[in-house]
Design a protein around this motif. Structure first.
Motif, PDB file in Angstrom:
ATOM      1  N   THR A 201     -45.042 -29.467  23.019  1.00  0.00           N
ATOM      2  CA  THR A 201     -44.495 -30.286  24.282  1.00  0.00           C
ATOM      3  C   THR A 201     -45.166 -31.763  24.270  1.00  0.00           C
ATOM      4  N   LEU A 202     -46.531 -31.532  24.106  1.00  0.00           N
ATOM      5  CA  LEU A 202     -47.195 -32.929  23.997  1.00  0.00           C
ATOM      6  C   LEU A 202     -47.025 -33.616  22.667  1.00  0.00           C
TER       7      LEU A 202
ATOM      8  N   LEU B 177     -43.760 -39.442  33.124  1.00  0.00           N
ATOM      9  CA  LEU B 177     -44.773 -38.185  33.269  1.00  0.00           C
ATOM     10  C   LEU B 177     -45.729 -38.870  32.227  1.00  0.00           C
ATOM     11  N   VAL B 178     -47.160 -38.869  32.734  1.00  0.00           N
ATOM     12  CA  VAL B 178     -48.154 -38.970  31.721  1.00  0.00           C
ATOM     13  C   VAL B 178     -49.014 -38.088  31.664  1.00  0.00           C
ATOM     14  N   VAL B 179     -49.668 -37.792  30.446  1.00  0.00           N
ATOM     15  CA  VAL B 179     -50.333 -36.526  30.337  1.00  0.00           C
ATOM     16  C   VAL B 179     -51.837 -37.095  29.510  1.00  0.00           C
ATOM     17  N   VAL B 180     -52.932 -37.166  30.168  1.00  0.00           N
ATOM     18  CA  VAL B 180     -54.324 -37.349  29.198  1.00  0.00           C
ATOM     19  C   VAL B 180     -54.910 -35.938  29.002  1.00  0.00           C
ATOM     20  N   PRO B 181     -54.939 -35.348  27.992  1.00  0.00           N
ATOM     21  CA  PRO B 181     -55.242 -34.033  27.750  1.00  0.00           C
ATOM     22  C   PRO B 181     -56.357 -33.610  28.069  1.00  0.00           C
ATOM     23  N   GLY B 182     -56.923 -32.723  28.926  1.00  0.00           N
ATOM     24  CA  GLY B 182     -58.046 -32.435  29.266  1.00  0.00           C
ATOM     25  C   GLY B 182     -58.611 -33.272  30.341  1.00  0.00           C
TER      26      GLY B 182
END
Length: 140
Positions: A62-63, A95-100
């Motif tokens: 997905t990422l 939608l914003v993702v900053v992994p961890g």
């Protein structure tokens, strides 16, 4: 698409189109979008319940797709400037993702020439610069 033989032989086009419209008709609020993004950032575990909702493979896939295509025609520039996975919607949500670290959902309906939230893009641009969130910021 049918004329160009994109679908495998024997495909039920009605079912394919039905699924396409279902996937593009999901109702997401900023709160639920933030939970989705936070779960992706947390390796597939919901941060509020601790429940594993996605496999590691699903999160990685997905990422990866979000990095490559999540911001429509602006995806390449987005990755170059912001360096974090995101998915834009024609409604004005991102939608914003900053992994961890974190996942957020932004909403502002005014769209730019690429079909992304103009204010949302500017907000994330400022946020990534201020907090050094680009995935290469700590490696150079």
């Amino acid at each position: 698409l049918k004329e160009h033989e994109v679908f495998p032989k024997g495909s039920n086009l009605k079912n394919i189109i039905d699924l396409y419209f279902q996937l593009n008709s999901v109702e997401v609020t900023c709160e639920s979008g933030a939970m989705i993004a936070a779960s992706l950032a947390n390796g597939g575990t919901c941060p509020t319940t601790g429940e594993k909702v996605l496999t590691e493979t699903a999160v990685q896939n997905t990422l990866s797709i979000m990095q490559l295509n999540g911001m429509y025609g602006y995806s390449g520039e987005w990755m170059f400037e912001m360096g974090i996975p995101a998915k834009s919607c024609k409604s004005g949500a991102i939608l914003v993702v900053v992994p961890g670290v974190m996942g957020i959902c932004l909403y502002s309906p005014h769209l730019d020439e690429h079909g992304n939230s103009a204010r949302g893009v500017e907000f994330v641009k400022r946020m990534t610069r201020r907090y050094a969130l680009h995935f290469l910021d700590n490696h150079i």
